[in-house]
Design an enzyme around this catalytic site. Sequence first.
Site, mmCIF file in Angstrom:
data_model
loop_
_atom_site.group_PDB
_atom_site.id
_atom_site.type_symbol
_atom_site.label_atom_id
_atom_site.label_comp_id
_atom_site.label_asym_id
_atom_site.label_seq_id
_atom_site.Cartn_x
_atom_site.Cartn_y
_atom_site.Cartn_z
ATOM 1 N N HIS A 123 -24.006 -3.292 -22.526
ATOM 2 C CA HIS A 123 -23.728 -1.912 -22.740
ATOM 3 C C HIS A 123 -24.522 -1.640 -24.246
ATOM 4 C CE1 HIS A 123 -19.780 -2.701 -20.443
ATOM 5 N NE2 HIS A 123 -20.753 -2.075 -19.600
ATOM 6 N N TYR A 167 -13.067 -6.585 -30.358
ATOM 7 C CA TYR A 167 -14.293 -6.177 -30.952
ATOM 8 C C TYR A 167 -14.131 -5.159 -32.326
ATOM 9 C CZ TYR A 167 -15.746 -5.951 -26.001
ATOM 10 O OH TYR A 167 -15.825 -6.273 -24.592
#
Length: 179
Positions: free
Chosen positions: A62, A132
């Site tokens: 991604h 993240y």
Amino acid sequence: MRFIETPLTNAFIIDPQLFEDSRGFFTRTFSQAEMIEHGCNPIVHECNVSFNHRAGTLRGMHFQVEPYAQSKLVRCTAGAIWDCIIDLRPPSATFKQWYGAELSARNHKLLYIPEGFAHGFITLADHTEVFYQMGNIYHPASSRGLRWNDPTFAIEWPMQPTVIHDRDAGYADFTHEKM
């Protein structure tokens, strides 16, 4: 924190220093000053968690395009992953090269991923959680992806995925137009 250069320009493994005693340990996993010192984007717009039930779960590859490109600081808080990045910056000396590293709750390492990189991982253990810190907001219209097994990159994954989302499995081969 010790910043270890990867073979890809501007990407780092960050090895936090553990201060251990009879209680356990303490460590720093983020320092704005140290990020700036190493040329990393210190801005955090969002924090995200990915929980994965089974080993062999693949997420990625991604990325987001400008003006919503994202840097990422990734750490595995439970279980283990093999984390992979691809440099998608055409002017970079490491354009279209990939790098992979094991991040685990046991080794405490983090991976700093600059803007302009694709990112993905495969879980190496059941019940794996990944945290993240994102350097920009998620912007669906700017979201893109590359197929995990695109021959352009020939990534050497440590195992075949057993769980993969249809979207991730169905990305087309790399072209410059996706950028």
